[in-house]
Motif scaffolding. Sequence first.
Motif, PDB file in Angstrom:
ATOM      1  N   PHE A  31       0.748  -1.331   0.198  1.00  0.00           N
ATOM      2  CA  PHE A  31      -0.008  -0.111  -0.057  1.00  0.00           C
ATOM      3  C   PHE A  31       0.843   1.322  -0.060  1.00  0.00           C
ATOM      4  O   PHE A  31       1.532   1.615   1.029  1.00  0.00           O
ATOM      5  N   PHE A  77      -6.027  15.731   3.670  1.00  0.00           N
ATOM      6  CA  PHE A  77      -5.783  14.921   2.560  1.00  0.00           C
ATOM      7  C   PHE A  77      -7.487  14.030   2.023  1.00  0.00           C
ATOM      8  O   PHE A  77      -7.933  14.168   3.084  1.00  0.00           O
ATOM      9  N   GLY A  79      -8.419  10.283   0.111  1.00  0.00           N
ATOM     10  CA  GLY A  79      -7.884   8.703  -0.505  1.00  0.00           C
ATOM     11  C   GLY A  79      -9.371   8.328  -1.466  1.00  0.00           C
ATOM     12  O   GLY A  79     -10.127   8.225  -0.950  1.00  0.00           O
ATOM     13  N   TYR A 143      -4.474   4.035  -6.250  1.00  0.00           N
ATOM     14  CA  TYR A 143      -4.992   4.831  -5.243  1.00  0.00           C
ATOM     15  C   TYR A 143      -4.828   6.288  -5.655  1.00  0.00           C
ATOM     16  O   TYR A 143      -3.807   6.647  -6.123  1.00  0.00           O
ATOM     17  N   ARG A 145      -4.406  10.149  -4.216  1.00  0.00           N
ATOM     18  CA  ARG A 145      -3.997  10.848  -2.798  1.00  0.00           C
ATOM     19  C   ARG A 145      -4.092  12.079  -2.976  1.00  0.00           C
ATOM     20  O   ARG A 145      -3.040  12.554  -3.372  1.00  0.00           O
ATOM     21  N   TYR A 175      -4.808  -3.208   1.572  1.00  0.00           N
ATOM     22  CA  TYR A 175      -4.150  -2.348   2.759  1.00  0.00           C
ATOM     23  C   TYR A 175      -3.519  -2.959   3.852  1.00  0.00           C
ATOM     24  O   TYR A 175      -2.460  -2.925   4.453  1.00  0.00           O
ATOM     25  N   LYS A 203     -10.538  15.267   7.697  1.00  0.00           N
ATOM     26  CA  LYS A 203      -9.492  14.351   7.219  1.00  0.00           C
ATOM     27  C   LYS A 203      -8.039  15.245   7.268  1.00  0.00           C
ATOM     28  O   LYS A 203      -7.592  15.572   6.352  1.00  0.00           O
ATOM     29  N   SER A 242      -7.756   3.291  10.378  1.00  0.00           N
ATOM     30  CA  SER A 242      -8.022   3.720   9.021  1.00  0.00           C
ATOM     31  C   SER A 242      -9.343   3.187   8.312  1.00  0.00           C
ATOM     32  O   SER A 242      -9.784   2.999   7.193  1.00  0.00           O
ATOM     33  N   GLY A 308     -13.459   1.250   4.518  1.00  0.00           N
ATOM     34  CA  GLY A 308     -12.464   2.353   4.177  1.00  0.00           C
ATOM     35  C   GLY A 308     -12.210   2.509   2.675  1.00  0.00           C
ATOM     36  O   GLY A 308     -12.245   1.377   2.196  1.00  0.00           O
ATOM     37  N   ALA A 310      -8.761   2.514   1.607  1.00  0.00           N
ATOM     38  CA  ALA A 310      -7.886   1.491   1.296  1.00  0.00           C
ATOM     39  C   ALA A 310      -8.328   0.149   1.913  1.00  0.00           C
ATOM     40  O   ALA A 310      -7.877  -0.702   1.204  1.00  0.00           O
TER      41      ALA A 310
END
Length: 362
Positions: A31, A77, A79, A143, A145, A175, A203, A242, A308, A310
């Motif tokens: 990950f 941030f 995801g 992914y 970000r 993850y 976040k 997470s 989640g 991830a």
Amino acid sequence: VLRIRGVNMEIEMIERKTLKEKPAAGSELGFGKLFTDYMFSMVYEEGRGWHDAKISPYEPIPFDPSTSVLHYAQGVFEGAKAFKNEKGEIRIFRLAENFSRMNRSCDRMCMPRLDADFALKAVYRLVQLEKDWIPTAEGTALYIRPLMIASSAELGVHAAKKYLFFVILSPVGAYYKHGLAPTKIYVENHYARTVAGGTGEAKCLGNYAGSIKAAEEAQKKGYDQVLWLDGVHKKYIEEVGSMNIFFVIGDEVVTPALNGSILPGITRKSCLEILRANGYKVSERLLSVKEVVKAHKKGRLKEVFGTGTAAVVSPVGVLGVNGENLEVNGGRMGDVTKFLYDTVTGIQTGRLEDKFGWVTVL
Ligand code: COI
């Protein structure tokens, strides 16, 4: 120079001289360890707004040592994930939700909002450009970000006057290192992640830095992650490091109600919508550790799982509560967990019909 229709900003394209080597098909991605060739970025200055949008090579960014975010963590941030299926479709899952949450996080952290529509289109461009990096093996994704940070070089504790927003991409696998094997979660009764009125719902960077100590101690005891309780009484369940958390108690699927300190997860929201659309009895409510332990004793705690971006939908096999390990569903993935995992990943990859309109096909 690319022009995005409807938005009064251009994206400059700066090409790399050589491209990186991509991971071999089927290789272990882990990950967030590998990054693609390009990133998107733009800068904000008070009085000028967002400008200098560009897609440029993924490379180190020089920072002044006094850069605000490095000292006081004024940063947020997101995801999200993009998928490529056997038909070659590039599918992005609910990215508009991410930018809407990012803007709410920005409000909490006194940071400038993004033009969500522009940010979406910029990411679509970037993913399109990097489509050959999207892995296709089961359980993998590209992914996405996005990050926004205070970039003024000054030490006063106040909102910065300059910000940097960028988006990087990483081909990822599961993850957790054991993939979909049920995780062992430690119910944390000493450290707190946040309190009511804190930054739990945003976040923001510091929420994650503050969680590492508890996670390390739990890992030393043989657990994968911690389950956070309310910061005041350590009585009510909030979320995992997470992921958001769900419990199947009898015939009711319960997740803690959003109370201002829990992260409003997009996979959480998706699972609630899927469950409701399929006739499950679902509650978002206050849930105490005591109620969970009692349900376990009576054989009514059927399943526990986390959700989640991830982690996707991840079964919990063991809950460590006050020195006791409660085994859930014989340490195996339960039916509701499996149904949600299959439905979420099915919609993401196009194996199932996207009845909710969650996916943008590029
Ligand atoms: C995600 O699920 O995308 C997250 O941001 C959680 C974690 C990896 C920080």
